[in-house]
Scaffold this motif. Sequence first.
Motif, PDB file in Angstrom:
ATOM      1  N   SER A   3      -1.742  -5.349  -1.364  1.00  0.00           N
ATOM      2  CA  SER A   3      -2.115  -6.471  -1.686  1.00  0.00           C
ATOM      3  C   SER A   3      -3.520  -6.727  -1.105  1.00  0.00           C
ATOM      4  O   SER A   3      -3.743  -6.540   0.275  1.00  0.00           O
ATOM      5  CB  SER A   3      -1.042  -7.463  -1.130  1.00  0.00           C
ATOM      6  OG  SER A   3      -1.564  -8.555  -0.904  1.00  0.00           O
ATOM      7  N   THR A   4      -4.506  -7.432  -1.987  1.00  0.00           N
ATOM      8  CA  THR A   4      -5.830  -7.434  -1.576  1.00  0.00           C
ATOM      9  C   THR A   4      -6.086  -9.048  -0.772  1.00  0.00           C
ATOM     10  O   THR A   4      -6.997  -9.183  -0.377  1.00  0.00           O
ATOM     11  CB  THR A   4      -6.706  -7.360  -2.515  1.00  0.00           C
ATOM     12  OG1 THR A   4      -6.653  -8.031  -3.571  1.00  0.00           O
ATOM     13  CG2 THR A   4      -7.024  -5.681  -2.836  1.00  0.00           C
ATOM     14  N   TYR A  32       0.820  -1.334   0.226  1.00  0.00           N
ATOM     15  CA  TYR A  32       0.142  -0.053  -0.012  1.00  0.00           C
ATOM     16  C   TYR A  32       0.921   1.089  -0.115  1.00  0.00           C
ATOM     17  O   TYR A  32       1.585   1.352   0.851  1.00  0.00           O
ATOM     18  CB  TYR A  32      -0.801   0.081   1.261  1.00  0.00           C
ATOM     19  CG  TYR A  32      -2.059   1.220   1.179  1.00  0.00           C
ATOM     20  CD1 TYR A  32      -3.340   0.821   0.894  1.00  0.00           C
ATOM     21  CD2 TYR A  32      -1.786   2.268   1.233  1.00  0.00           C
ATOM     22  CE1 TYR A  32      -4.442   1.636   0.740  1.00  0.00           C
ATOM     23  CE2 TYR A  32      -2.676   3.398   1.212  1.00  0.00           C
ATOM     24  CZ  TYR A  32      -3.909   3.074   0.971  1.00  0.00           C
ATOM     25  OH  TYR A  32      -5.209   3.948   0.859  1.00  0.00           O
ATOM     26  N   LEU A  41      -7.050  -9.283   2.521  1.00  0.00           N
ATOM     27  CA  LEU A  41      -8.266  -8.797   2.925  1.00  0.00           C
ATOM     28  C   LEU A  41      -9.449  -9.757   2.775  1.00  0.00           C
ATOM     29  O   LEU A  41     -10.442  -9.723   3.391  1.00  0.00           O
ATOM     30  CB  LEU A  41      -8.607  -7.531   2.317  1.00  0.00           C
ATOM     31  CG  LEU A  41      -7.507  -6.341   2.134  1.00  0.00           C
ATOM     32  CD1 LEU A  41      -8.222  -5.123   1.532  1.00  0.00           C
ATOM     33  CD2 LEU A  41      -7.290  -5.808   3.732  1.00  0.00           C
ATOM     34  N   TYR A  42      -9.078 -10.650   1.706  1.00  0.00           N
ATOM     35  CA  TYR A  42     -10.187 -11.897   1.609  1.00  0.00           C
ATOM     36  C   TYR A  42      -9.874 -12.843   2.608  1.00  0.00           C
ATOM     37  O   TYR A  42     -10.720 -13.584   2.815  1.00  0.00           O
ATOM     38  CB  TYR A  42      -9.693 -12.558   0.224  1.00  0.00           C
ATOM     39  CG  TYR A  42     -10.314 -11.429  -0.928  1.00  0.00           C
ATOM     40  CD1 TYR A  42     -11.683 -10.926  -0.999  1.00  0.00           C
ATOM     41  CD2 TYR A  42      -9.372 -10.854  -1.911  1.00  0.00           C
ATOM     42  CE1 TYR A  42     -11.894 -10.017  -1.838  1.00  0.00           C
ATOM     43  CE2 TYR A  42      -9.814 -10.018  -2.886  1.00  0.00           C
ATOM     44  CZ  TYR A  42     -10.951  -9.735  -3.067  1.00  0.00           C
ATOM     45  OH  TYR A  42     -11.473  -8.717  -3.836  1.00  0.00           O
ATOM     46  N   VAL A  68     -11.724  -3.063  -0.503  1.00  0.00           N
ATOM     47  CA  VAL A  68     -10.719  -3.791  -1.311  1.00  0.00           C
ATOM     48  C   VAL A  68     -10.331  -2.947  -2.590  1.00  0.00           C
ATOM     49  O   VAL A  68      -9.195  -2.872  -2.917  1.00  0.00           O
ATOM     50  CB  VAL A  68     -11.350  -5.115  -1.689  1.00  0.00           C
ATOM     51  CG1 VAL A  68     -10.479  -5.853  -2.788  1.00  0.00           C
ATOM     52  CG2 VAL A  68     -11.739  -6.001  -0.450  1.00  0.00           C
ATOM     53  N   GLN A  69     -11.137  -2.277  -3.293  1.00  0.00           N
ATOM     54  CA  GLN A  69     -10.945  -1.565  -4.477  1.00  0.00           C
ATOM     55  C   GLN A  69      -9.849  -0.550  -3.995  1.00  0.00           C
ATOM     56  O   GLN A  69      -9.023  -0.087  -4.646  1.00  0.00           O
ATOM     57  CB  GLN A  69     -12.146  -0.989  -4.933  1.00  0.00           C
ATOM     58  CG  GLN A  69     -13.167  -1.832  -5.699  1.00  0.00           C
ATOM     59  CD  GLN A  69     -14.526  -0.903  -5.840  1.00  0.00           C
ATOM     60  OE1 GLN A  69     -14.437   0.280  -5.856  1.00  0.00           O
ATOM     61  NE2 GLN A  69     -15.420  -1.725  -6.116  1.00  0.00           N
ATOM     62  N   GLN A 123     -16.101  -4.177  -0.277  1.00  0.00           N
ATOM     63  CA  GLN A 123     -15.724  -4.132  -1.472  1.00  0.00           C
ATOM     64  C   GLN A 123     -15.075  -2.680  -1.842  1.00  0.00           C
ATOM     65  O   GLN A 123     -14.140  -2.695  -2.556  1.00  0.00           O
ATOM     66  CB  GLN A 123     -16.913  -4.396  -2.633  1.00  0.00           C
ATOM     67  CG  GLN A 123     -17.469  -5.778  -2.755  1.00  0.00           C
ATOM     68  CD  GLN A 123     -16.330  -6.745  -2.796  1.00  0.00           C
ATOM     69  OE1 GLN A 123     -15.191  -6.724  -3.331  1.00  0.00           O
ATOM     70  NE2 GLN A 123     -16.379  -7.927  -2.275  1.00  0.00           N
ATOM     71  N   VAL A 143      -7.805  -0.498  -1.565  1.00  0.00           N
ATOM     72  CA  VAL A 143      -6.396  -0.996  -1.326  1.00  0.00           C
ATOM     73  C   VAL A 143      -5.482  -1.201  -2.623  1.00  0.00           C
ATOM     74  O   VAL A 143      -4.398  -0.981  -2.830  1.00  0.00           O
ATOM     75  CB  VAL A 143      -6.431  -2.142  -0.177  1.00  0.00           C
ATOM     76  CG1 VAL A 143      -5.246  -2.951  -0.356  1.00  0.00           C
ATOM     77  CG2 VAL A 143      -6.925  -1.795   0.894  1.00  0.00           C
ATOM     78  N   ALA A 144      -6.321  -1.933  -3.509  1.00  0.00           N
ATOM     79  CA  ALA A 144      -5.821  -2.022  -4.936  1.00  0.00           C
ATOM     80  C   ALA A 144      -5.347  -1.000  -5.773  1.00  0.00           C
ATOM     81  O   ALA A 144      -4.282  -0.783  -6.404  1.00  0.00           O
ATOM     82  CB  ALA A 144      -6.719  -3.108  -5.570  1.00  0.00           C
TER      83      ALA A 144
END
Length: 441
Positions: free
Chosen positions: A318-319, A130, A322-323, A309-310, A306, A312-313
Amino acid sequence: MRMYDIITKKKNGQELTAEEIGFFVKGYTEGEIPDYQASALLMAIAIKGMNREETAALTVAVANSGEKADLSKIEGLKADKHSTGGVGDKTTLIAVPIAAACGLKVPKMSGRGLGHTGGTVDKLEAIKGYRTEVAAEEFIRIVNRIGCGIIGQSGNLAPADKKLYALRDVTATVDCLPLIVASIMGKKLAVGADCIVLDVKMGSGAFCKTRQETESLASAMVEVGRLAGKRITALITDMDTPLGYAIGNSLEVIEAVDTLRGKGPEDLTKISLTIAAEMLYLADKGNYDQCKKAAEKALSSGEAYQKLVQMVAAFGGSTEELYDTTKFPQAKYTFEVQSPKTGYVAHTNTERLGVASLLLGAGRVKKDDIIDYSAGITLYKKTGDEVKEGELLALLHCSKESLIVPAQEEFLGAYAINEAPPPQRDLIYNRVSTKSLSEMF
Ligand code: URA
């Protein structure tokens, strides 16, 4: 003008002029005034204080110390939030994606850990890759595309605060009202959002311990915002006990992710939703009730998760973690802290819990200390909970065995366990705003 004379003047309790304050901020930002003279002035301010005019001048000098973000390329009203700092406070990672999932644009500039409190930038850097420092143009592009962006005090936006913040962190000059006002509002004015929600923390884990101090801080910041033409609300919220159960960077990101997936602790979920609803309300996204419902829906539908996640990407993070949050690097050692007696947790000195986490490696003791992102504390019992002798109070996480004993001592020193349960405390105490809630009724 000489820095020596400015320090002497403040040491003697005299008022500084806007020119003197501007001279100090510019000189320090440009590296002409050394750390030792800046430290001396900060300490004199911390001891002698600053009046409204000096505080306003310091705020303006900080805001003007670098470039201003040009948010005109972002359509509609822009919202921002900021906390005055607490322990386990990961609300930004939750409230910002919630607000963005409801269609609001949120360009946010955050800080690093300060004193015993954690900082959003350090938490974001616990996510591999990040980038918390990006050029203003890229930041704006991301906010336009995703709806939100969180960065650090990157190079040219309020650079004075970046330097002063790091110096205050290690010179015991953090808990000083005018310095907090100038730091927070200087950044907010440099970023230039139209709507600002301040989460002003109160209690043993905050920089303001009493109701009176906290109300003064909240009013001072709302007043600076109002004079600058902003829509601004300060929510006074509880920080007498940590927020949620996780303290420390990766641990807090994991708890934020859990919360965005609807499995977060009640206190953290409630405050994050309230901040997001207030951001929506200031930006005219409906009456307060509609804004609250929209925030709740963004959380329960998974849209806010979501959005995180978007975001961070978009900043190169790295996502994967997060998953599946078990993929975050784990600390080498975990150590159980057990309750020394049976009773109720009557109180925690939450500042000491923040210090315990810092001693484990989650924060900085010196300006250039490297953070251990996996270090921190998982709480099992908080204020009001019943506990039996030998029951687990917390898990300490760190990467060096020698850190455990001092951190455990600090941790246990923070816990008061009594026979009777303590009176219940409120989570949100007050709201100070330029926009009334009257339309709710
Ligand atoms: N957060 C900031 O950005 N500055 C402070 O001084 C305190 C909390």
